[in-house]
Scaffold this active site. Structure first.
Site, PDB file in Angstrom:
ATOM      1  N   CYS A   1      -0.376   0.971   7.330  1.00 13.79           N
ATOM      2  CA  CYS A   1      -0.892   1.294   5.999  1.00 13.79           C
ATOM      3  C   CYS A   1      -2.182   2.097   6.086  1.00 13.79           C
ATOM      4  CB  CYS A   1      -1.082   0.018   5.186  1.00 13.79           C
ATOM      5  SG  CYS A   1       0.506  -0.771   4.807  1.00 13.79           S
TER       6      CYS A   1
ATOM      7  N   GLU B   1       0.823  -1.209   0.000  1.00 13.47           N
ATOM      8  CA  GLU B   1       0.000   0.000   0.000  1.00 13.47           C
ATOM      9  C   GLU B   1       0.860   1.264   0.000  1.00 13.47           C
ATOM     10  OE1 GLU B   1      -0.232  -2.667   1.977  1.00 13.47           O
ATOM     11  OE2 GLU B   1      -2.198  -2.808   2.933  1.00 13.47           O
TER      12      GLU B   1
END
Length: 152
Positions: free
Chosen positions: A87, A56
Site C-alpha cells: 500500500c 488503501e
C-alpha cells in the site's frame, strides 16, 4: 487537518463493513484538497479474491476514477491501519501528499513502525506528511476483536 480527523469516522464505518465479508476490518478514504471525500475503500480480499484489494488500494482506485487522474498530489489518505509495504508503494505512485492513519502495525507497517517506505529519501516520490495514531484505540479494537474471533 480537522477534515482528516473527521474523515476517520467514514474510514471506521468502511472498516466495519469489511467484517460482513470476513475481511480484515480496515477502511480508507481519500480527501481532495478541499476536504471532500473523493475515494472510499475497505479491505476486499476475501470478498473479491484479489490479493491487492487492501482498503488503501481500493480507495486510491476509487479516487482516481472520481478525479479522472492517477495523480493525487495535494490529496490526503485517511486509513484505520498503518499501510503495509504494498500500500505504501501504491500511495507513493499516486503522489498522495499526506497520510493519516489510526492503529500502528507492528508486524507489517511501512509508515514508521517496521519500516518507513513513505518517507524514504532514496525513492523518487515521498509523502510530505504522515500522522499516525489518530483514534488508534477505536481502530485497534476492531482489529483485536476480529483476530480474537479467528483464534477462538
Amino acid at each position: 487537518m480537522t477534515e482528516a480527523f473527521g474523515a476517520m469516522d467514514e474510514a471506521l464505518r468502511l472498516a466495519r463493513l469489511a467484517l460482513e465479508s470476513d475481511d480484515v476490518p480496515v477502511g480508507a478514504v481519500v480527501l481532495a484538497p478541499d476536504g471532500s471525500i473523493v475515494g472510499r475503500g475497505r479491505n476486499e480480499r476475501e470478498l473479491t479474491g484479489d490479493p491487492t484489494a487492501h482498503a488503501e488500494v481500493v480507495a486510491l482506485r476509487d479516487a482516481a476514477a472520481t478525479t479522472g487522474t492517477w495523480n493525487l498530489s495535494d490529496h490526503t489518505l485517511v486509513v484505520t491501519l498503518e499501510p503495509c509495504v504494498m500500500c505504501a508503494g501504491a500511495i507513493l505512485n499516486s503522489r498522495i501528499s499526506k497520510v493519516v492513519f489510526g492503529a500502528w502495525d507492528d508486524k507489517a507497517g511501512a509508515a514508521g513502525s517496521v519500516t518507513d517506505v513513505l518517507r524514504t529519501r532514496t525513492l523518487p516520490a515521498r509523502v510530505s506528511e504522515v500522522v499516525g495514531g489518530v483514534r488508534a484505540d477505536e481502530c485497534s479494537v476492531l482489529l483485536t476483536e476480529f483476530f480474537g474471533r479467528l483464534r477462538d
